[in-house]
Design an enzyme around this catalytic site. Structure first.
Site, mmCIF file in Angstrom:
data_model
loop_
_atom_site.group_PDB
_atom_site.id
_atom_site.type_symbol
_atom_site.label_atom_id
_atom_site.label_comp_id
_atom_site.label_asym_id
_atom_site.label_seq_id
_atom_site.Cartn_x
_atom_site.Cartn_y
_atom_site.Cartn_z
ATOM 1 N N TYR A 153 0.849 -1.202 0.000
ATOM 2 C CA TYR A 153 0.000 0.000 0.000
ATOM 3 C C TYR A 153 0.884 1.252 0.000
ATOM 4 C CZ TYR A 153 -2.185 3.872 2.542
ATOM 5 O OH TYR A 153 -2.576 5.125 2.952
ATOM 6 N N SER B 166 -2.079 13.365 8.675
ATOM 7 C CA SER B 166 -3.104 13.187 7.635
ATOM 8 C C SER B 166 -4.511 13.147 8.233
ATOM 9 C CB SER B 166 -2.849 11.861 6.912
ATOM 10 O OG SER B 166 -3.967 11.493 6.148
ATOM 11 N N GLN C 11 -3.107 17.969 7.694
ATOM 12 C CA GLN C 11 -3.509 17.874 6.275
ATOM 13 C C GLN C 11 -4.995 17.628 6.164
ATOM 14 O OE1 GLN C 11 -4.245 14.483 4.867
ATOM 15 N NE2 GLN C 11 -5.028 15.443 2.992
ATOM 16 N N TYR D 90 -8.296 16.567 3.877
ATOM 17 C CA TYR D 90 -9.048 16.092 2.717
ATOM 18 C C TYR D 90 -10.451 16.633 2.897
ATOM 19 C CZ TYR D 90 -5.747 12.520 1.002
ATOM 20 O OH TYR D 90 -4.675 11.859 0.464
ATOM 21 N N THR E 159 -4.980 19.260 0.608
ATOM 22 C CA THR E 159 -4.581 18.429 -0.536
ATOM 23 C C THR E 159 -5.581 18.636 -1.661
ATOM 24 O OG1 THR E 159 -3.514 16.863 0.915
ATOM 25 C CG2 THR E 159 -4.102 16.061 -1.268
ATOM 26 N N ARG F 282 -4.884 1.762 -6.980
ATOM 27 C CA ARG F 282 -3.610 1.044 -6.853
ATOM 28 C C ARG F 282 -3.936 -0.444 -6.944
ATOM 29 N NH1 ARG F 282 -3.566 5.136 -3.014
ATOM 30 N NH2 ARG F 282 -4.346 3.643 -1.499
ATOM 31 N N LYS G 298 -1.350 21.514 -1.445
ATOM 32 C CA LYS G 298 -0.458 20.431 -1.892
ATOM 33 C C LYS G 298 -1.073 19.654 -3.048
ATOM 34 C CE LYS G 298 1.186 15.937 -0.222
ATOM 35 N NZ LYS G 298 0.000 15.112 -0.476
ATOM 36 N N HIS H 45 1.371 13.577 -5.682
ATOM 37 C CA HIS H 45 0.906 12.650 -4.655
ATOM 38 C C HIS H 45 1.759 11.366 -4.645
ATOM 39 C CE1 HIS H 45 -2.870 12.532 -2.097
ATOM 40 N NE2 HIS H 45 -2.338 11.366 -1.809
ATOM 41 N N ARG I 211 0.576 8.596 -7.010
ATOM 42 C CA ARG I 211 -0.569 7.786 -6.578
ATOM 43 C C ARG I 211 -1.893 8.285 -7.147
ATOM 44 N NH1 ARG I 211 1.094 4.738 -1.937
ATOM 45 N NH2 ARG I 211 -0.819 4.833 -0.715
HETATM 46 C C1 LIG Z 1 1.263 5.401 2.024
HETATM 47 C C2 LIG Z 1 0.960 6.813 1.609
HETATM 48 C C3 LIG Z 1 -0.150 7.450 2.133
HETATM 49 C C4 LIG Z 1 -0.404 8.782 1.785
HETATM 50 N N1 LIG Z 1 -1.466 9.420 2.360
HETATM 51 C C5 LIG Z 1 -1.668 10.731 2.080
HETATM 52 C C6 LIG Z 1 -2.694 11.440 2.745
HETATM 53 O O1 LIG Z 1 -3.407 10.912 3.587
HETATM 54 N N2 LIG Z 1 -2.870 12.755 2.412
HETATM 55 C C7 LIG Z 1 -2.078 13.384 1.472
HETATM 56 O O2 LIG Z 1 -2.272 14.563 1.203
HETATM 57 N N3 LIG Z 1 -1.092 12.726 0.867
HETATM 58 C C8 LIG Z 1 -0.865 11.428 1.146
HETATM 59 N N4 LIG Z 1 0.170 10.771 0.537
HETATM 60 C C9 LIG Z 1 1.082 11.515 -0.351
HETATM 61 C C10 LIG Z 1 2.264 12.048 0.445
HETATM 62 O O3 LIG Z 1 1.880 13.013 1.377
HETATM 63 C C11 LIG Z 1 3.327 12.654 -0.491
HETATM 64 O O4 LIG Z 1 2.727 13.568 -1.373
HETATM 65 C C12 LIG Z 1 4.019 11.560 -1.292
HETATM 66 O O5 LIG Z 1 4.239 10.427 -0.518
HETATM 67 C C13 LIG Z 1 5.345 12.089 -1.798
HETATM 68 O O6 LIG Z 1 5.977 11.148 -2.578
HETATM 69 P P1 LIG Z 1 7.129 10.179 -2.011
HETATM 70 O O7 LIG Z 1 6.435 9.111 -1.252
HETATM 71 O O8 LIG Z 1 7.789 9.676 -3.256
HETATM 72 O O9 LIG Z 1 8.030 11.016 -1.134
HETATM 73 C C14 LIG Z 1 0.442 9.447 0.862
HETATM 74 C C15 LIG Z 1 1.545 8.779 0.334
HETATM 75 C C16 LIG Z 1 1.813 7.479 0.702
HETATM 76 C C17 LIG Z 1 3.039 6.804 0.133
#
Ligand SMILES: Cc1cc2nc3c(=O)[nH]c(=O)nc-3n(C[C@H](O)[C@H](O)[C@H](O)COP(=O)(O)O)c2cc1C
Length: 385
Positions: A25, A107, A128, A130, A156, A165, A252, A276, A279
């Site tokens: 995940y 988050s 953060q 949502y 975000t 995913r 963001k 993100h 993702r």
């Molecule tokens: C497991 C996971 C959960 C995430 N959950 C959130 C989230 O709840 N809110 C959000 O704005 N971004 C979320 N993100 C995005 C991260 O805040 C960030 O933008 C991203 O991980 C940056 O890329 P990197 O993992 O390559 O450093 C998540 C990323 C991952 C890997």
């Protein structure tokens, strides 16, 4: 943790510690993962300029983010289900960040709640947001973040709908979660992880449980959440949020120059150039490739941060060179959390800080404020942008 030399080794350790469904995940990008791969590939393409015989004895990675002093231009980003990497994961990550002198972002979809984290640390952290369809709940959530003295709200803006995913579906990390026999066996083979989760304060989405009606268990809560991400979210909502949030505002998930200009007109204090972590929109350009044009367009009007793909201090150097004032990390510290809880997150931050420090030295730079495009090499294959 001292014996772990790099983020990649923290990742390997996390892979061993954390059940496959949660590790994958964290690892995954959406769909074909093209953007996930581009985030790394484009960083590696950018070559740095080696400079020699410059006195770099008095160098420092210290700077400021949103006016606050930091030991290194780095913040921990929001991670939904962060508390599934390690019990009380959000509290531990926040403590590690604060001990290392950098901001932590909690988050909306965390396991520990805003109040749990606020009670466990003694400095402000970022929250953060949502935005959900239930605006009454969102208003209350913003008030809760303000009451907990969060110093910045990170809105975000790239997740009105959720990118798929594939591995989450294969692994049963769906709504409602599917309890597969192989997941249960996997968890039984990781007793240290299971114990840490059992000992953790909460087992569900801490910010939602008890604040949302008719959601007595994790299944109903997960269903509520999945139906609540709001496709109607638009720039007017940003105005509304700004009108009820008293602190600093970070947007963001900006990848486009036109969007960056609109973001500035909302009066946001900072933006993060981000996809993100690969993702959301698969096929979107990498964040590092999108950064220079956005920084050129709005960098003098708003604090530009960047995230998505940062794994080394050299990556941080490249992002700072192309106009980011700071970097945000996701997976780099998630691996630390899975590898060793608070000590693992602290090690992740320390690794990046040390790597940036040595990279600065070898590029002949003493201060973060001196980093600009001149630290990028002008080679046959790379014209300095
Ligand atoms: C497991 C996971 C959960 C995430 N959950 C959130 C989230 O709840 N809110 C959000 O704005 N971004 C979320 N993100 C995005 C991260 O805040 C960030 O933008 C991203 O991980 C940056 O890329 P990197 O993992 O390559 O450093 C998540 C990323 C991952 C890997």
């Amino acid at each position: 943790m001292k014996h772990i030399p790099c983020i990649e080794d923290l990742r390997e350790q996390a892979r061993r510690n954390v059940p496959k469904m949660f590790f994958e995940y964290a690892e995954a990008g959406s769909y074909n993962q093209e953007t996930l791969r581009a985030n790394r590939a484009d960083f590696e393409k950018l070559k740095l300029r080696q400079r020699i015989l410059v006195n770099v004895d008095k160098r420092s990675t210290a700077t400021t983010i949103l006016g606050e002093p930091v030991s290194v231009p780095l913040a921990l980003g929001p991670i939904g289900l962060g508390g599934m990497m390690h019990g009380d994961g959000e509290i531990l990550a926040c403590r590690a960040a604060q001990a290392m002198g950098i901001p932590y972002t909690l988050s909306t979809m965390s396991i520990n709640s805003i109040e749990d984290v606020a009670a466990a640390v003694d400095k402000p952290f970022w929250f953060q947001l949502y935005v959900m369809r239930d605006r009454g709940f969102i208003k209350e959530l913003i008030h809760r973040a303000a009451a907990a003295k969060c110093s910045a709200l990170m809105l975000t803006v790239d997740l009105q709908v959720i990118g798929q995913r594939h591995n989450d579906i294969r692994n049963g990390l769906t709504v409602p979660p599917e309890l597969k026999i192989r997941n249960i066996i996997d968890i039984m083979m990781r007793p240290a992880w299971a114990l840490s989760i059992l000992k953790g304060k909460r087992k569900t989405f801490g910010n939602l449980a008890g604040h949302v009606k008719d959601t007595s268990n994790i299944n109903s809560l997960a269903k509520w959440t999945a139906s609540q991400f709001d496709p109607t979210l638009n720039w007017k909502d940003v105005e509304w949020i700004k009108s009820i949030w008293p602190g600093k505002l970070i947007l963001k998930g900006i990848l486009d120059v036109d969007d960056a200009r609109i973001a500035v007109s909302t009066g946001a204090d900072a933006i993060s150039v981000s996809n993100h972590g690969g993702r959301q929109l698969d096929g979107a350009p990498s964040a590092i490739a999108s950064l220079p044009r956005i920084a050129d367009a709005v960098g003098s009007e708003v604090e530009v941060m960047m995230d998505s793909g940062v794994r080394t201090g050299a990556d941080m150097m490249r992002a700072l060179a192309l106009g980011a004032r700071s970097c945000i990390i996701g997976r780099s510290y998630v691996y630390g959390l899975g590898a060793g809880g608070q000590a693992g997150v602290a090690r992740a931050i320390e690794i990046l800080k040390n790597e940036l420090d040595i990279t600065m030295a070898l590029c002949g730079v003493n201060k973060v404020s001196e980093i600009d495009r001149n630290v990028l090499a002008d080679t046959e294959t790379q014209q300095r942008p």
